[in-house]
Design a protein around this motif. Sequence first.
Motif, PDB file in Angstrom:
ATOM      1  N   VAL A 117     -99.915 -51.821 -34.013  1.00  0.00           N
ATOM      2  CA  VAL A 117    -100.347 -52.938 -34.845  1.00  0.00           C
ATOM      3  C   VAL A 117    -100.296 -54.251 -34.081  1.00  0.00           C
ATOM      4  O   VAL A 117     -99.394 -54.495 -33.288  1.00  0.00           O
ATOM      5  CB  VAL A 117     -99.464 -53.042 -36.113  1.00  0.00           C
ATOM      6  CG1 VAL A 117     -99.950 -54.178 -37.003  1.00  0.00           C
ATOM      7  CG2 VAL A 117     -99.492 -51.732 -36.888  1.00  0.00           C
ATOM      8  N   GLY A 118    -101.310 -55.099 -34.327  1.00  0.00           N
ATOM      9  CA  GLY A 118    -101.357 -56.413 -33.701  1.00  0.00           C
ATOM     10  C   GLY A 118    -101.850 -57.470 -34.663  1.00  0.00           C
ATOM     11  O   GLY A 118    -102.374 -57.172 -35.738  1.00  0.00           O
ATOM     12  N   LEU A 119    -101.691 -58.719 -34.267  1.00  0.00           N
ATOM     13  CA  LEU A 119    -102.106 -59.859 -35.096  1.00  0.00           C
ATOM     14  C   LEU A 119    -102.889 -60.846 -34.253  1.00  0.00           C
ATOM     15  O   LEU A 119    -102.519 -61.140 -33.108  1.00  0.00           O
ATOM     16  CB  LEU A 119    -100.882 -60.550 -35.690  1.00  0.00           C
ATOM     17  CG  LEU A 119    -101.129 -61.855 -36.465  1.00  0.00           C
ATOM     18  CD1 LEU A 119    -101.948 -61.587 -37.716  1.00  0.00           C
ATOM     19  CD2 LEU A 119     -99.807 -62.522 -36.824  1.00  0.00           C
ATOM     20  N   TYR A 120    -103.992 -61.351 -34.817  1.00  0.00           N
ATOM     21  CA  TYR A 120    -104.785 -62.395 -34.179  1.00  0.00           C
ATOM     22  C   TYR A 120    -104.384 -63.729 -34.796  1.00  0.00           C
ATOM     23  O   TYR A 120    -104.519 -63.936 -36.002  1.00  0.00           O
ATOM     24  CB  TYR A 120    -106.272 -62.135 -34.409  1.00  0.00           C
ATOM     25  CG  TYR A 120    -107.208 -63.164 -33.794  1.00  0.00           C
ATOM     26  CD1 TYR A 120    -107.710 -62.974 -32.509  1.00  0.00           C
ATOM     27  CD2 TYR A 120    -107.579 -64.307 -34.485  1.00  0.00           C
ATOM     28  CE1 TYR A 120    -108.576 -63.903 -31.941  1.00  0.00           C
ATOM     29  CE2 TYR A 120    -108.444 -65.236 -33.936  1.00  0.00           C
ATOM     30  CZ  TYR A 120    -108.940 -65.031 -32.664  1.00  0.00           C
ATOM     31  OH  TYR A 120    -109.779 -65.956 -32.099  1.00  0.00           O
ATOM     32  N   ALA A 121    -103.862 -64.639 -33.990  1.00  0.00           N
ATOM     33  CA  ALA A 121    -103.431 -65.946 -34.486  1.00  0.00           C
ATOM     34  C   ALA A 121    -103.448 -66.939 -33.336  1.00  0.00           C
ATOM     35  O   ALA A 121    -103.669 -66.569 -32.176  1.00  0.00           O
ATOM     36  CB  ALA A 121    -102.036 -65.860 -35.106  1.00  0.00           C
ATOM     37  N   ILE A 139     -95.116 -55.729 -32.189  1.00  0.00           N
ATOM     38  CA  ILE A 139     -96.342 -56.357 -32.677  1.00  0.00           C
ATOM     39  C   ILE A 139     -97.108 -56.941 -31.489  1.00  0.00           C
ATOM     40  O   ILE A 139     -96.569 -57.697 -30.691  1.00  0.00           O
ATOM     41  CB  ILE A 139     -96.036 -57.473 -33.695  1.00  0.00           C
ATOM     42  CG1 ILE A 139     -95.209 -56.910 -34.860  1.00  0.00           C
ATOM     43  CG2 ILE A 139     -97.335 -58.098 -34.194  1.00  0.00           C
ATOM     44  CD1 ILE A 139     -95.862 -55.760 -35.585  1.00  0.00           C
ATOM     45  N   TYR A 140     -98.379 -56.568 -31.372  1.00  0.00           N
ATOM     46  CA  TYR A 140     -99.222 -56.997 -30.253  1.00  0.00           C
ATOM     47  C   TYR A 140     -99.835 -58.350 -30.580  1.00  0.00           C
ATOM     48  O   TYR A 140    -100.506 -58.499 -31.611  1.00  0.00           O
ATOM     49  CB  TYR A 140    -100.313 -55.953 -30.025  1.00  0.00           C
ATOM     50  CG  TYR A 140    -100.768 -55.829 -28.595  1.00  0.00           C
ATOM     51  CD1 TYR A 140     -99.963 -55.219 -27.648  1.00  0.00           C
ATOM     52  CD2 TYR A 140    -102.010 -56.315 -28.199  1.00  0.00           C
ATOM     53  CE1 TYR A 140    -100.389 -55.081 -26.335  1.00  0.00           C
ATOM     54  CE2 TYR A 140    -102.436 -56.186 -26.892  1.00  0.00           C
ATOM     55  CZ  TYR A 140    -101.618 -55.568 -25.965  1.00  0.00           C
ATOM     56  OH  TYR A 140    -102.042 -55.454 -24.664  1.00  0.00           O
ATOM     57  N   LYS A 141     -99.608 -59.342 -29.740  1.00  0.00           N
ATOM     58  CA  LYS A 141    -100.033 -60.712 -30.014  1.00  0.00           C
ATOM     59  C   LYS A 141    -101.366 -61.017 -29.332  1.00  0.00           C
ATOM     60  O   LYS A 141    -101.478 -61.008 -28.118  1.00  0.00           O
ATOM     61  CB  LYS A 141     -98.959 -61.684 -29.550  1.00  0.00           C
ATOM     62  CG  LYS A 141     -97.659 -61.566 -30.325  1.00  0.00           C
ATOM     63  CD  LYS A 141     -96.637 -62.556 -29.824  1.00  0.00           C
ATOM     64  CE  LYS A 141     -95.483 -61.834 -29.189  1.00  0.00           C
ATOM     65  NZ  LYS A 141     -94.387 -62.708 -28.810  1.00  0.00           N
ATOM     66  N   TRP A 142    -102.359 -61.295 -30.176  1.00  0.00           N
ATOM     67  CA  TRP A 142    -103.717 -61.605 -29.712  1.00  0.00           C
ATOM     68  C   TRP A 142    -103.995 -63.066 -30.069  1.00  0.00           C
ATOM     69  O   TRP A 142    -104.010 -63.434 -31.235  1.00  0.00           O
ATOM     70  CB  TRP A 142    -104.705 -60.660 -30.404  1.00  0.00           C
ATOM     71  CG  TRP A 142    -106.152 -60.864 -30.089  1.00  0.00           C
ATOM     72  CD1 TRP A 142    -106.703 -61.620 -29.104  1.00  0.00           C
ATOM     73  CD2 TRP A 142    -107.252 -60.270 -30.795  1.00  0.00           C
ATOM     74  NE1 TRP A 142    -108.070 -61.539 -29.141  1.00  0.00           N
ATOM     75  CE2 TRP A 142    -108.442 -60.720 -30.174  1.00  0.00           C
ATOM     76  CE3 TRP A 142    -107.362 -59.404 -31.876  1.00  0.00           C
ATOM     77  CZ2 TRP A 142    -109.696 -60.335 -30.599  1.00  0.00           C
ATOM     78  CZ3 TRP A 142    -108.614 -59.027 -32.310  1.00  0.00           C
ATOM     79  CH2 TRP A 142    -109.780 -59.470 -31.677  1.00  0.00           C
ATOM     80  N   ALA A 143    -104.204 -63.885 -29.049  1.00  0.00           N
ATOM     81  CA  ALA A 143    -104.331 -65.317 -29.292  1.00  0.00           C
ATOM     82  C   ALA A 143    -105.522 -65.912 -28.555  1.00  0.00           C
ATOM     83  O   ALA A 143    -106.032 -65.343 -27.589  1.00  0.00           O
ATOM     84  CB  ALA A 143    -103.050 -66.035 -28.859  1.00  0.00           C
ATOM     85  N   ILE A 144    -105.941 -67.080 -29.030  1.00  0.00           N
ATOM     86  CA  ILE A 144    -106.991 -67.842 -28.358  1.00  0.00           C
ATOM     87  C   ILE A 144    -106.363 -68.582 -27.185  1.00  0.00           C
ATOM     88  O   ILE A 144    -105.305 -69.195 -27.317  1.00  0.00           O
ATOM     89  CB  ILE A 144    -107.625 -68.859 -29.328  1.00  0.00           C
ATOM     90  CG1 ILE A 144    -108.191 -68.140 -30.548  1.00  0.00           C
ATOM     91  CG2 ILE A 144    -108.692 -69.685 -28.633  1.00  0.00           C
ATOM     92  CD1 ILE A 144    -108.630 -69.070 -31.643  1.00  0.00           C
TER      93      ILE A 144
END
Length: 350
Positions: A117-121, A139-144
Amino acid sequence: MLTPNVIDISEQCSTANFSKLKSEGVKSVVIRLGVGNVQDKRAVEFIKNAQEAGLIVHGYHEYQEGVENQIYWSIQNAHKLGLSNNAYYFLKVRSNKNIEDVFRPFYRNWKMNRWNVGLYASVTEFNNFNSDEFERNDIYKWAIKTDDQSIEKMNLLNIGFQNGLGNDVDVSGKLIQPIEDRQLTETDPNKEYQVSSGAFVGFDYSTTSIQGGKFLVASPDGINKIPKLGPDGSFMFNRDDGERILKLIGAEFVPKIRINKNTLLKAPADYSDGVFYEKVFLDSFQIKSIQGKLGILTTKVIVDDNHCYARQQLEVVDSKKPVTLMRNGRDNVWDDWNYLFGDEENARSD
């Protein structure tokens, strides 16, 4: 200079040559599977074409505020689209609510369905989160990508868009590794132990896909042993549990009528076990009513033997005379509305 090795894509991208992308160094793709409770129009096509090109497929769900049962729907949708066990499933949140509170029940349920599971923030939002909880639950961290130095702590960076494709860099390298579909191991070594239907609550081995040692479990049918204590230490309650607890502490359970503009799009299977009350507008259901336009929709749902059975009752509340219609449904199909009582001329279904 960062070189993208992952792309993210949704129906907003008109065309995508996955074979060309692979030749340019892209190794995996994160495909939008749905928004709220609506499947992405091109998810099936993108998954098929990406797999044929030899790309590793992950998915993401876009949270839509005001839509109920999104967790249950997102799980069904991902299974329907064939998202592999141990693939990454990301949540993309655009909401005025606390994103951490929105995300927490998603990742608990997704992990129980054997997805990473990951989150885009944004980096700023990640910096405000409970980092210990995120690290503990992988938790996989996906960021701009920004100029903020803390981007080093992110796992996946979005570095821009081109022709509707998101260009991303997998910093950790986990998204570009082949997905291993680990087989379930025996989780119930004392499966001969007999439990009483609807009465057993104690510590024992789970008969579900959730693996580990002994859990706090309950057995509603005398066969299956369902975990009641989550891997993060939280108790897992269903609707009936919640109502029983409220009665025990002397509180009164009052169903809340919710406004849901997307009720027309919801199939029986989009609901979970329980009773739901919603404020609806009759024109959304293509029901003509000379004297009324507003109704209360009551949906009663039972999930049994992998099927979802539902009954809906629609009461017109702004007509001079009482008007009520009813219909049944199963899984993804509703039957026609049936007129029950009231002024039939003022409530007829097209």
